[in-house]
Structures are given as structure tokens and as C-alpha cells.
Design an enzyme around this catalytic site. Sequence first.
Site, mmCIF file in Angstrom:
data_model
loop_
_atom_site.group_PDB
_atom_site.id
_atom_site.type_symbol
_atom_site.label_atom_id
_atom_site.label_comp_id
_atom_site.label_asym_id
_atom_site.label_seq_id
_atom_site.Cartn_x
_atom_site.Cartn_y
_atom_site.Cartn_z
ATOM 1 N N ARG A 99 1.274 5.604 -9.771
ATOM 2 C CA ARG A 99 -0.011 5.033 -9.337
ATOM 3 C C ARG A 99 -1.216 5.817 -9.842
ATOM 4 O O ARG A 99 -2.350 5.387 -9.649
ATOM 5 C CB ARG A 99 -0.066 4.900 -7.808
ATOM 6 C CG ARG A 99 -0.066 6.208 -7.043
ATOM 7 C CD ARG A 99 -0.259 5.960 -5.546
ATOM 8 N NE ARG A 99 -0.216 7.194 -4.785
ATOM 9 C CZ ARG A 99 -0.584 7.298 -3.519
ATOM 10 N NH1 ARG A 99 -1.032 6.242 -2.863
ATOM 11 N NH2 ARG A 99 -0.511 8.446 -2.874
ATOM 12 N N HIS A 169 2.924 -1.486 -2.979
ATOM 13 C CA HIS A 169 2.308 -1.047 -1.711
ATOM 14 C C HIS A 169 1.110 -1.957 -1.379
ATOM 15 O O HIS A 169 -0.041 -1.514 -1.367
ATOM 16 C CB HIS A 169 1.866 0.404 -1.938
ATOM 17 C CG HIS A 169 1.441 1.182 -0.742
ATOM 18 N ND1 HIS A 169 0.538 0.712 0.186
ATOM 19 C CD2 HIS A 169 1.783 2.429 -0.331
ATOM 20 C CE1 HIS A 169 0.343 1.644 1.100
ATOM 21 N NE2 HIS A 169 1.085 2.695 0.814
ATOM 22 N N ASP A 214 3.633 2.814 11.110
ATOM 23 C CA ASP A 214 4.155 3.313 9.835
ATOM 24 C C ASP A 214 5.681 3.204 9.910
ATOM 25 O O ASP A 214 6.349 4.074 10.462
ATOM 26 C CB ASP A 214 3.690 4.775 9.624
ATOM 27 C CG ASP A 214 3.922 5.235 8.205
ATOM 28 O OD1 ASP A 214 4.529 4.487 7.411
ATOM 29 O OD2 ASP A 214 3.511 6.370 7.886
ATOM 30 N N GLU A 273 4.788 -3.895 2.373
ATOM 31 C CA GLU A 273 5.197 -3.360 1.082
ATOM 32 C C GLU A 273 6.614 -3.790 0.720
ATOM 33 O O GLU A 273 7.547 -3.607 1.505
ATOM 34 C CB GLU A 273 5.104 -1.833 1.127
ATOM 35 C CG GLU A 273 3.733 -1.349 1.605
ATOM 36 C CD GLU A 273 3.691 0.158 1.810
ATOM 37 O OE1 GLU A 273 4.376 0.886 1.071
ATOM 38 O OE2 GLU A 273 2.965 0.601 2.719
HETATM 39 C C1 BG6 Z 1 2.532 4.132 3.512
HETATM 40 C C2 BG6 Z 1 3.333 5.252 4.119
HETATM 41 O O1 BG6 Z 1 3.351 3.383 2.678
HETATM 42 O O2 BG6 Z 1 1.467 4.678 2.764
HETATM 43 C C3 BG6 Z 1 2.420 6.067 5.004
HETATM 44 O O3 BG6 Z 1 4.432 4.716 4.862
HETATM 45 C C4 BG6 Z 1 1.237 6.573 4.227
HETATM 46 O O4 BG6 Z 1 3.150 7.153 5.570
HETATM 47 C C5 BG6 Z 1 0.555 5.392 3.551
HETATM 48 O O5 BG6 Z 1 0.328 7.228 5.087
HETATM 49 C C6 BG6 Z 1 -0.625 5.792 2.662
HETATM 50 O O6 BG6 Z 1 -0.241 6.753 1.755
HETATM 51 P P1 BG6 Z 1 -1.286 7.402 0.783
HETATM 52 O O7 BG6 Z 1 -0.551 8.467 0.018
HETATM 53 O O8 BG6 Z 1 -1.776 6.302 -0.119
HETATM 54 O O9 BG6 Z 1 -2.394 7.945 1.642
#
Ligand code: BG6
Length: 301
Positions: A99, A169, A214, A273
Amino acid sequence: MSDTRDLQRFTIPGIVRVEAGEGGLPRFVVSGRDGAAHVYLHGAHVTHFQPTGGEPVLFLSGKSLYAEGKAIRGGVPVIFPWFGAKEGDSAAPAHGFARVLDWEPTDVRQESDGRVILTLELGSSDRTRKAWPFDFRLRYTIAVGRSLELALEVQNLSGGEFRFEEALHTYLAVSDVRQVDVEGLGGKTYIDKMDSGRRKVQPPGAIRIEGETDRVYLNTTDGVVVTDPGFKRDVIVTKQGSAATVLWNPWIAKAKSMSDFGDDEWPHMLCVETANVSDNAVTLAPGATHRMSATIAVEIS
Ligand code: BG6
């Protein structure tokens, strides 16, 4: 990073153009017959999708960063080759490197059915091998039509098998996360990251989001429907080649702690996701390719 001038060969007049997007990062702007989208090379990140005549389907934070090495907050981050923290390496960036690296466009075309299809690729490099010692090629196709169709292929170019995690995501835009129903996960076992990773069974029926959420739902291959009375629409996420589904909303305190997310934005998003993570991580033989795809469609209710 690619210069927007080098990308001009991918333009389709009136349909696909290339421009410097937020932070000067190059992006494709797709204005297809049935839908519009923005796609950054940085992370192969879809930051916007809107069916023609409809409303935006994806949430994008007004506080997102747009910078090399930083993830965009919202849209559809592509997560590979690990999800969350890397096992045994707490210093590694969360959710892997796909990403935050620049992907290479390899094809942009319009199909006879009106869909606009972009293909981007990312291969292993010295940089990725330092973080993850395998050779691979990722191929990501993004089809923009009445729905958004995403397909991520992982090819193992190493001499031996490897195991990876992956996720699309997807940040869905919702009117108010407290008012939506999430259907399709009833009866499934999930890992509750808000409760020390305990495994729980989701009661039957729709899920209501009532606090920081989560969760990794394991062995879930069916679609999820988010019914949104405020936006008078259902958002339907269907998938193939994916055995896990992650549901995430940061709620109030976590939103405040995230510098790239507005304090008041949490009611307006829900991540659903399409994933292969945890027990559902994928083991791939040398030379083999694994494909995971997700379709995000909207039905007006
Ligand atoms: C989710 C995770 O997919 O992404 C969470 O399950 C996490 O634990 C969230 O906080 C956001 O992640 P990031 O790295 O983009 O802040």
C-alpha cells in the site's frame, strides 16, 4: 515515482486521464459510461468510486496523507504480504508494503460493455526482499462500471513456497455507522481484536456497530450487505478466492488518536475487507498464482 508525462500513453480521450493528484502523486481519473474512479499509482490505491447518477461509494479521509512511504487513509488500500503487525517483527510497517509502494500501470482499456479496466503491477525488489525474503509479482485489475470490480493476483516467483496475508481494505462510505445493518456474517467465528484476540461466534442476524470494532471473521466466503437507511442504499460486497472478512470502525477514541483521520469522521465509514488473513493466510507453491477478487455494488433501496 512515475512522471505524469510518462503515463500519457495510458490515456483514453474523454474516458481516462492522468494527472498529478493530492500531494502531487500521479493518479488516473476514470470517467466511464457507468462509473467514475480515481486510482493512484501509490499503493494502486482506488480512492474514489461513484456509479453514474449515484453517490460516492468509498470513504476518503479529509486528513489523509499523500506522501511517499505513507498509506492513504480511505478508499481501498491493498494489503500484502502481511496484515496488521508483522509476526515476529514489531518494527515492520503495519499491513505490509504494497500500500505504500508505487505500482506500475501495464494496461488501460475500455471493454465493449463500457467497463474501464486498469491493470497495475508490483514486483519484488531489493526493498521488498529486505522486508520479506521472497520473489513475487502482484497483478491488480480494477474494473470501473456500475460496480467496482477488483482482482488481486499473487504469483510466486521464488524457488520455494511462501505464505502470505492479503486484504482489499475497503472503506465504505456510510451515512452513520450506528444506523447500518451488516448482513452475511451471522453464525461465523471471529477473532475479536478488541478483546485480546478472543475467538467468538457471531449470533445470527444482522450486526450493529455499537463501539470500536476490529474483527476478523474466519472461513467466510459469502458476500456482505451493508444496508444504509440514511443513504437509502445497500452496498453489496461479493468475493471470490477470499476466506476471511474484516470489519473495522475506530469509533471515538481511536479516531482521535489517528493523525491522518478526522476526529469526527468515524460515523461516516465502515471497513468491510475482502481478505485472506490469520488462519486463512494463503500458502502458495513456486510458480503458482493465487487470485482474490471483490465486487462492490450498490442497490438503491
Ligand atoms: C484494520 C485492522 O484492518 O485496519 C485494524 O484490523 C487497524 O486493527 C486498521 O487499526 C487500520 O490500520 P492502519 O494501519 O491503516 O491504521
